[in-house]
Design a protein around this motif. Structure first.
Motif, PDB file in Angstrom:
ATOM      1  N   GLU A 286       0.827  -1.200   0.000  1.00 32.63           N
ATOM      2  CA  GLU A 286       0.000   0.000   0.000  1.00 32.63           C
ATOM      3  C   GLU A 286       0.865   1.255   0.000  1.00 32.63           C
ATOM      4  OE1 GLU A 286      -0.420  -2.592   1.994  1.00 32.63           O
ATOM      5  OE2 GLU A 286      -2.284  -3.399   1.117  1.00 32.63           O
ATOM      6  N   GLU A 287       1.937   1.253   0.803  1.00 31.09           N
ATOM      7  CA  GLU A 287       2.838   2.407   0.845  1.00 31.09           C
ATOM      8  C   GLU A 287       3.548   2.594  -0.496  1.00 31.09           C
ATOM      9  OE1 GLU A 287       4.276   2.621   5.479  1.00 31.09           O
ATOM     10  OE2 GLU A 287       5.034   0.978   4.238  1.00 31.09           O
ATOM     11  N   ILE A 288       3.940   1.489  -1.106  1.00 34.51           N
ATOM     12  CA  ILE A 288       4.617   1.567  -2.399  1.00 34.51           C
ATOM     13  C   ILE A 288       3.662   2.079  -3.471  1.00 34.51           C
ATOM     14  CG2 ILE A 288       5.742   0.212  -4.211  1.00 34.51           C
ATOM     15  CD1 ILE A 288       6.775  -1.644  -1.985  1.00 34.51           C
ATOM     16  N   SER A 289       2.425   1.567  -3.473  1.00 33.45           N
ATOM     17  CA  SER A 289       1.438   1.989  -4.465  1.00 33.45           C
ATOM     18  C   SER A 289       1.108   3.468  -4.328  1.00 33.45           C
ATOM     19  CB  SER A 289       0.155   1.152  -4.317  1.00 33.45           C
ATOM     20  OG  SER A 289       0.416  -0.217  -4.568  1.00 33.45           O
ATOM     21  N   ALA A 290       1.042   3.970  -3.085  1.00 34.27           N
ATOM     22  CA  ALA A 290       0.724   5.376  -2.853  1.00 34.27           C
ATOM     23  C   ALA A 290       1.841   6.290  -3.350  1.00 34.27           C
ATOM     24  CB  ALA A 290       0.467   5.618  -1.366  1.00 34.27           C
ATOM     25  N   ALA A 291       3.065   5.773  -3.394  1.00 32.22           N
ATOM     26  CA  ALA A 291       4.210   6.588  -3.817  1.00 32.22           C
ATOM     27  C   ALA A 291       4.354   6.660  -5.329  1.00 32.22           C
ATOM     28  CB  ALA A 291       5.493   6.029  -3.210  1.00 32.22           C
ATOM     29  N   TYR A 292       3.658   5.768  -6.049  1.00 31.95           N
ATOM     30  CA  TYR A 292       3.754   5.794  -7.500  1.00 31.95           C
ATOM     31  C   TYR A 292       3.271   7.142  -8.028  1.00 31.95           C
ATOM     32  CZ  TYR A 292       4.737   0.796  -8.169  1.00 31.95           C
ATOM     33  OH  TYR A 292       5.328  -0.434  -8.180  1.00 31.95           O
ATOM     34  N   PRO A 293       3.945   7.686  -9.059  1.00 31.48           N
ATOM     35  CA  PRO A 293       3.479   8.963  -9.632  1.00 31.48           C
ATOM     36  C   PRO A 293       2.127   8.800 -10.296  1.00 31.48           C
ATOM     37  CG  PRO A 293       5.177   7.974 -11.019  1.00 31.48           C
ATOM     38  CD  PRO A 293       5.125   7.158  -9.755  1.00 31.48           C
ATOM     39  N   LYS A 294       1.326   9.868 -10.266  1.00 33.60           N
ATOM     40  CA  LYS A 294       0.005   9.838 -10.869  1.00 33.60           C
ATOM     41  C   LYS A 294       0.121   9.725 -12.381  1.00 33.60           C
ATOM     42  CE  LYS A 294      -4.316  12.463 -11.180  1.00 33.60           C
ATOM     43  NZ  LYS A 294      -4.998  13.732 -10.814  1.00 33.60           N
ATOM     44  N   THR A 295      -0.607   8.794 -12.962  1.00 32.44           N
ATOM     45  CA  THR A 295      -0.597   8.596 -14.401  1.00 32.44           C
ATOM     46  C   THR A 295      -1.456   9.669 -15.048  1.00 32.44           C
ATOM     47  OG1 THR A 295      -0.307   6.208 -14.104  1.00 32.44           O
ATOM     48  CG2 THR A 295      -1.060   6.965 -16.259  1.00 32.44           C
ATOM     49  N   THR A 296      -0.809  10.617 -15.749  1.00 28.45           N
ATOM     50  CA  THR A 296      -1.520  11.730 -16.346  1.00 28.45           C
ATOM     51  C   THR A 296      -1.721  11.570 -17.848  1.00 28.45           C
ATOM     52  OG1 THR A 296       0.548  12.921 -16.700  1.00 28.45           O
ATOM     53  CG2 THR A 296      -0.610  13.314 -14.620  1.00 28.45           C
ATOM     54  N   GLN A 297      -1.058  10.594 -18.454  1.00 27.58           N
ATOM     55  CA  GLN A 297      -1.126  10.386 -19.904  1.00 27.58           C
ATOM     56  C   GLN A 297      -0.695  11.618 -20.680  1.00 27.58           C
ATOM     57  OE1 GLN A 297      -1.304   6.902 -19.418  1.00 27.58           O
ATOM     58  NE2 GLN A 297      -1.897   7.227 -21.538  1.00 27.58           N
ATOM     59  N   THR A 298       0.272  12.362 -20.131  1.00 29.10           N
ATOM     60  CA  THR A 298       0.804  13.510 -20.847  1.00 29.10           C
ATOM     61  C   THR A 298       2.325  13.467 -20.842  1.00 29.10           C
ATOM     62  OG1 THR A 298       0.795  14.897 -18.856  1.00 29.10           O
ATOM     63  CG2 THR A 298      -1.136  15.031 -20.318  1.00 29.10           C
ATOM     64  N   ILE A 299       2.893  13.958 -21.924  1.00 31.39           N
ATOM     65  CA  ILE A 299       4.323  14.241 -21.992  1.00 31.39           C
ATOM     66  C   ILE A 299       4.437  15.715 -21.664  1.00 31.39           C
ATOM     67  CG2 ILE A 299       6.370  14.273 -23.479  1.00 31.39           C
ATOM     68  CD1 ILE A 299       4.952  12.094 -25.176  1.00 31.39           C
ATOM     69  N   GLY A 300       4.595  16.023 -20.397  1.00 32.98           N
ATOM     70  CA  GLY A 300       4.537  17.406 -19.922  1.00 32.98           C
ATOM     71  C   GLY A 300       5.860  18.121 -20.103  1.00 32.98           C
ATOM     72  N   ILE A 301       5.948  18.966 -21.130  1.00 30.22           N
ATOM     73  CA  ILE A 301       7.184  19.716 -21.381  1.00 30.22           C
ATOM     74  C   ILE A 301       7.312  20.829 -20.347  1.00 30.22           C
ATOM     75  CG2 ILE A 301       8.447  21.149 -23.023  1.00 30.22           C
ATOM     76  CD1 ILE A 301       7.079  19.647 -25.278  1.00 30.22           C
ATOM     77  N   GLU A 302       8.417  20.839 -19.630  1.00 29.78           N
ATOM     78  CA  GLU A 302       8.636  21.833 -18.586  1.00 29.78           C
ATOM     79  C   GLU A 302       9.536  22.971 -19.040  1.00 29.78           C
ATOM     80  OE1 GLU A 302       9.708  20.105 -14.877  1.00 29.78           O
ATOM     81  OE2 GLU A 302       8.034  18.698 -14.880  1.00 29.78           O
ATOM     82  N   MET A 303      10.370  22.718 -20.026  1.00 32.31           N
ATOM     83  CA  MET A 303      11.234  23.776 -20.562  1.00 32.31           C
ATOM     84  C   MET A 303      11.814  23.319 -21.888  1.00 32.31           C
ATOM     85  SD  MET A 303      14.696  23.443 -18.238  1.00 32.31           S
ATOM     86  CE  MET A 303      13.784  23.667 -16.716  1.00 32.31           C
ATOM     87  N   PHE A 304      12.376  24.286 -22.621  1.00 37.99           N
ATOM     88  CA  PHE A 304      13.093  23.985 -23.848  1.00 37.99           C
ATOM     89  C   PHE A 304      14.547  24.402 -23.651  1.00 37.99           C
ATOM     90  CE2 PHE A 304       8.686  24.618 -25.097  1.00 37.99           C
ATOM     91  CZ  PHE A 304       8.449  23.498 -25.892  1.00 37.99           C
TER      92      PHE A 304
END
Length: 296
Positions: free
Chosen positions: A82-100
């Motif tokens: 349960e602790e491991i599952s809670a730590a998984y990053p949220k699946t957003t289905q996006t390739i989120g570009i943060e900078m170029f």
């Protein structure tokens, strides 16, 4: 060059500013090494692995196995599923570009695994716009993406007609060279003469040629496959039943009006030089300590 897979591995969208480009990922490489499968010679059944207690040598039932992370030598912290599952990053289905960043800013040691990024759901125009803008500005996009519950840092790179999403190694996965003995940069420290340097340059130019990957072959694989084909032609073939893997299919994002979104993105006031872009698609990186990496 190996043939690319026809089935997509992931579907979602490239996201930068307020713009979303629906895309699918296809593997850009394939493992061509020899895979020696363990088989039971009496029945030709695949041989798996047992969960063995390394101290007692006895098999351990699945329900008696827990996951632990080594915190110090011989000292482990046990985490529940349960602790491991809670730590998984949220699946957003996006390739989120943060900078170029400039295309040459990312050292080659960071690049790990490439994927072809293919536009879907009528996303061709905005896909091509991003590709051409990256080429024109000589930039690549630095993004976060979650694939199969694992968060990756990635670079979105234009290459010919395609955008390539190349997964990157995290900075703490790169080993320092400080304790390795490299000769000093330049020619003076080791007394390299101008004549020696010119001779080395001449030799390099004489051995230079246009890159053609088809000229290079894995000789070990070729030899093993030659032996396999010889045995197969003699009828020395055994049937082995393998379980089939199911493909995970996810829905893609929908494209919105491009001009309006670009205008709104510019008006929203994105980062100046040295400032970090913030937005709903930007996920914060989890704290990355100096302890050993978690088991999967």
């Amino acid at each position: 060059m190996a043939t690319s897979a026809s089935r997509s591995l992931w579907k979602g969208a490239i996201s930068f500013g307020l713009v979303h480009i629906p895309v699918a990922l296809h593997s850009a490489t394939s493992e061509q090494g020899i895979n020696f499968e363990w088989l039971d010679k009496r029945t030709m059944d695949p041989v798996g692995y047992k969960r063995i207690n390394k101290k007692s040598g006895k098999e351990v039932d699945k329900e008696n196995i827990v996951k632990g992370v080594e915190y110090e030598d011989g000292q482990y912290v046990v985490l529940s599923q349960e602790e491991i599952s809670a730590a998984y990053p949220k699946t957003t289905q996006t390739i989120g570009i943060e900078m170029f960043v400039p295309a040459n800013d990312i050292p080659i040691i960071y690049f790990e695994r490439p994927y072809y990024v293919v536009p879907i759901n009528k996303g061709e125009k905005v896909y091509a716009l991003l590709r051409e803008a990256l080429v024109k500005t000589q930039r690549v996009g630095v993004a976060r993406v979650v694939i199969q519950t694992k968060q990756h840092l990635a670079a979105l790179v234009p290459w010919g007609p395609a955008l390539i999403l190349n997964l990157l190694r995290w900075s703490d996965e790169i080993r320092s060279w400080k304790n390795l003995n490299f000769p000093a940069e330049g020619t003076e420290a080791l007394g390299i003469t101008e004549k020696e340097l010119k001779m080395a340059e001449q030799l390099i130019m004489e051995m230079s040629s246009k890159w053609d990957p088809e000229e290079f072959r894995d000789s070990f694989r070729d030899e093993i496959m030659r032996l396999v084909e010889q045995k197969a032609e003699k009828g020395e073939i055994q049937a082995v039943a393998q379980p089939e893997e199911a493909e995970s299919v996810r829905s893609g994002a929908q494209i919105l009006d491009l001009t309006e979104l670009l205008q709104r993105s510019l008006k929203s006031g994105h980062k100046k030089d040295g400032e970090k872009t913030a937005g709903p698609h930007t996920a914060k990186a989890p704290a990355r300590g100096t302890h050993k990496r978690r088991a999967g």
